[in-house]
Scaffold this active site. Structure first.
Site, PDB file in Angstrom:
ATOM      1  N   TRP A  12       0.830  -1.208   0.000  1.00 19.10           N
ATOM      2  CA  TRP A  12       0.000   0.000   0.000  1.00 19.10           C
ATOM      3  C   TRP A  12       0.866   1.261   0.000  1.00 19.10           C
ATOM      4  O   TRP A  12       0.583   2.227  -0.701  1.00 19.10           O
ATOM      5  CB  TRP A  12      -0.972  -0.025   1.158  1.00 19.10           C
ATOM      6  CG  TRP A  12      -1.946   1.125   1.250  1.00 19.10           C
ATOM      7  CD1 TRP A  12      -2.447   1.652   2.403  1.00 19.10           C
ATOM      8  CD2 TRP A  12      -2.589   1.858   0.189  1.00 19.10           C
ATOM      9  NE1 TRP A  12      -3.342   2.664   2.122  1.00 19.10           N
ATOM     10  CE2 TRP A  12      -3.445   2.810   0.766  1.00 19.10           C
ATOM     11  CE3 TRP A  12      -2.502   1.809  -1.208  1.00 19.10           C
ATOM     12  CZ2 TRP A  12      -4.214   3.707   0.019  1.00 19.10           C
ATOM     13  CZ3 TRP A  12      -3.258   2.699  -1.966  1.00 19.10           C
ATOM     14  CH2 TRP A  12      -4.100   3.631  -1.361  1.00 19.10           C
ATOM     15  N   ALA A 139      -4.459  -2.248  -2.742  1.00 19.35           N
ATOM     16  CA  ALA A 139      -3.236  -1.707  -3.332  1.00 19.35           C
ATOM     17  C   ALA A 139      -3.029  -2.145  -4.782  1.00 19.35           C
ATOM     18  O   ALA A 139      -2.689  -1.332  -5.646  1.00 19.35           O
ATOM     19  CB  ALA A 139      -2.038  -2.116  -2.481  1.00 19.35           C
ATOM     20  N   LYS A 190     -12.975  -2.783  10.065  1.00 21.83           N
ATOM     21  CA  LYS A 190     -13.322  -3.592   8.884  1.00 21.83           C
ATOM     22  C   LYS A 190     -12.357  -4.753   8.699  1.00 21.83           C
ATOM     23  O   LYS A 190     -12.723  -5.803   8.143  1.00 21.83           O
ATOM     24  CB  LYS A 190     -13.375  -2.705   7.643  1.00 21.83           C
ATOM     25  CG  LYS A 190     -12.085  -1.956   7.332  1.00 21.83           C
ATOM     26  CD  LYS A 190     -11.145  -2.680   6.404  1.00 21.83           C
ATOM     27  CE  LYS A 190      -9.865  -1.911   6.225  1.00 21.83           C
ATOM     28  NZ  LYS A 190      -8.937  -2.532   5.253  1.00 21.83           N
ATOM     29  N   ASP A 243     -14.995   0.683   2.417  1.00 20.67           N
ATOM     30  CA  ASP A 243     -13.810  -0.077   2.823  1.00 20.67           C
ATOM     31  C   ASP A 243     -14.204  -1.462   3.315  1.00 20.67           C
ATOM     32  O   ASP A 243     -13.528  -2.464   3.040  1.00 20.67           O
ATOM     33  CB  ASP A 243     -13.084   0.706   3.921  1.00 20.67           C
ATOM     34  CG  ASP A 243     -11.627   0.310   4.061  1.00 20.67           C
ATOM     35  OD1 ASP A 243     -11.146  -0.534   3.291  1.00 20.67           O
ATOM     36  OD2 ASP A 243     -10.954   0.861   4.958  1.00 20.67           O
ATOM     37  N   THR A 247     -12.867  -4.986   1.552  1.00 17.38           N
ATOM     38  CA  THR A 247     -11.978  -5.835   2.339  1.00 17.38           C
ATOM     39  C   THR A 247     -12.609  -7.191   2.659  1.00 17.38           C
ATOM     40  O   THR A 247     -11.916  -8.197   2.766  1.00 17.38           O
ATOM     41  CB  THR A 247     -11.579  -5.115   3.642  1.00 17.38           C
ATOM     42  OG1 THR A 247     -11.122  -3.807   3.329  1.00 17.38           O
ATOM     43  CG2 THR A 247     -10.478  -5.854   4.374  1.00 17.38           C
ATOM     44  N   SER A 253      -7.630  -8.992  -0.438  1.00 22.10           N
ATOM     45  CA  SER A 253      -7.586  -8.573   0.963  1.00 22.10           C
ATOM     46  C   SER A 253      -6.819  -9.589   1.807  1.00 22.10           C
ATOM     47  O   SER A 253      -7.179 -10.766   1.873  1.00 22.10           O
ATOM     48  CB  SER A 253      -9.012  -8.432   1.501  1.00 22.10           C
ATOM     49  OG  SER A 253      -9.034  -8.451   2.914  1.00 22.10           O
ATOM     50  N   VAL A 279       1.351  -8.460   6.747  1.00 23.13           N
ATOM     51  CA  VAL A 279       0.561  -8.270   7.958  1.00 23.13           C
ATOM     52  C   VAL A 279      -0.932  -8.260   7.655  1.00 23.13           C
ATOM     53  O   VAL A 279      -1.403  -7.503   6.807  1.00 23.13           O
ATOM     54  CB  VAL A 279       0.954  -6.951   8.657  1.00 23.13           C
ATOM     55  CG1 VAL A 279       0.055  -6.693   9.865  1.00 23.13           C
ATOM     56  CG2 VAL A 279       2.417  -7.010   9.094  1.00 23.13           C
TER      57      VAL A 279
END
Length: 331
Positions: A12, A139, A190, A243, A247, A253, A279
């Site tokens: 990102w 991203a 989220k 969002d 996600t 995601s 992560v």
């Protein structure tokens, strides 16, 4: 020309550096690893985190002082739980008037602070200098210039507008907002709901189940946000519903992908390996969000179930049974 330092060269951070550069902003990317910085600087690619994407002529460095020199906008693109330690090393080199823009989405473990609060506390910056960016911003899609929108939130509307201008392109449309709390709670929560949706998908549950989880998850997010002072309209917009949907439903995601492996019966270690070591913020944030909700007497059963699966050994089947066994009541 506006100058931006992007501190963090993950997927990102790299994609947003591309957006900034293509919007006409001068960009330097700081990477923790020297080899990542060198490749960004010399080849204008980041095969480690965003393979197959060509970057504009952004600069890469592993020296944060080089990145921060003269930066008008300091983009903080490191994981939420490492933000404090990193910022503690960077703060003395950040310009006194620079805007600090957080891309991190989480609640800090232990302190239960939002990222903007961590930034203000560690840097000593007035909260009006701290902005956050949140929205349906996967991203890879943005790096490929697929149309997307986002929200830049800051209590200082003029600073929000300056960031907006620095990252507006033909494919990336930023809106401004002054509701920092709403954007951060939407962005952090989220990730947890996406873990739940991934678990459900991995178990073979269908679209009705996923839609129900998203909707009831949104109810949890709104309860917590409102308790903390957020505006409901923010959570009904890009930084909330937008969002959340992206996600919870996209295979891009990391949180959904992590949950999917758990739903298939995989362990936490297997799920971590399946997401290539990147992560999944919701794994840690579920604990801090649950604690924050408890402190404000907000009921968040989905978040509690995800925490228990990730950290207390509850099986995914037991989690589903516990949710279905809850007392029936009006919506």
């Amino acid at each position: 020309m506006t100058r931006a330092a992007v501190l963090g060269a993950g997927s990102w951070g790299t994609a947003f550096a591309k957006v900034l550069a293509e919007a006409g902003t001068e960009v330097t990317v700081w990477a923790r690893r020297a080899e990542v910085a060198e490749v960004i600087d010399t080849t204008h690619t980041n095969p480690f985190y965003l393979p197959g994407v060509d970057l504009p002529p952004v600069r890469g460095t592993d020296d944060h002082r080089v990145a921060l020199d003269g930066a008008d906008i300091v983009v903080l693109a490191v994981p939420s739980q490492s933000l404090r330690a990193n910022l503690d090393r960077w703060r003395d080199d950040i310009g006194a008037e620079a805007t600090l823009l957080s891309l991190a989405k989480g609640i800090e473990t232990g302190t239960l602070l939002r990222m903007s609060q961590v930034i203000a506390e560690v840097s000593g910056a007035d909260p009006g200098r701290v902005a956050v960016l949140s929205g349906p911003n996967l991203a890879r899609e943005i790096a490929e210039r697929q149309p997307a929108a986002t929200v830049v939130a800051c209590s200082d509307a003029a600073r929000a507008e300056a960031v907006q201008k620095a990252c507006a392109t033909g494919y990336f449309r930023p809106y401004t907002n002054t509701d920092v709390v709403g954007c951060e709670i939407g962005g952090a929560s989220k990730n947890v709901i996406a873990l739940a949706c991934g678990i459900a998908a991995g178990m073979g549950l269908g679209d009705n189940s996923i839609a129900s989880l998203i909707t009831r998850g949104l109810a949890e997010v709104m309860r917590l946000g409102v308790a903390l002072g957020a505006q409901p309209v923010t959570l009904a917009g890009l930084a909330g519903v937008g969002d959340l949907v992206a996600t919870c439903t996209s295979p891009l995601s990391r949180n959904r992908s992590f949950g999917y492996v758990l739903g298939e019966g995989g362990s936490m270690q297997v799920a971590q390996e399946a997401t290539h070591g990147q992560v999944a913020e919701g794994v840690k944030s579920c604990t801090s969000i649950r604690a924050l909700a408890a402190a404000h007497q907000v009921e968040m059963p989905l978040t509690d179930a995800v925490h228990r699966v990730c950290h207390e050994g509850l099986s995914v089947r037991e989690a589903v049974d516990s949710l279905l066994g809850r007392r029936i009541k009006p919506e």
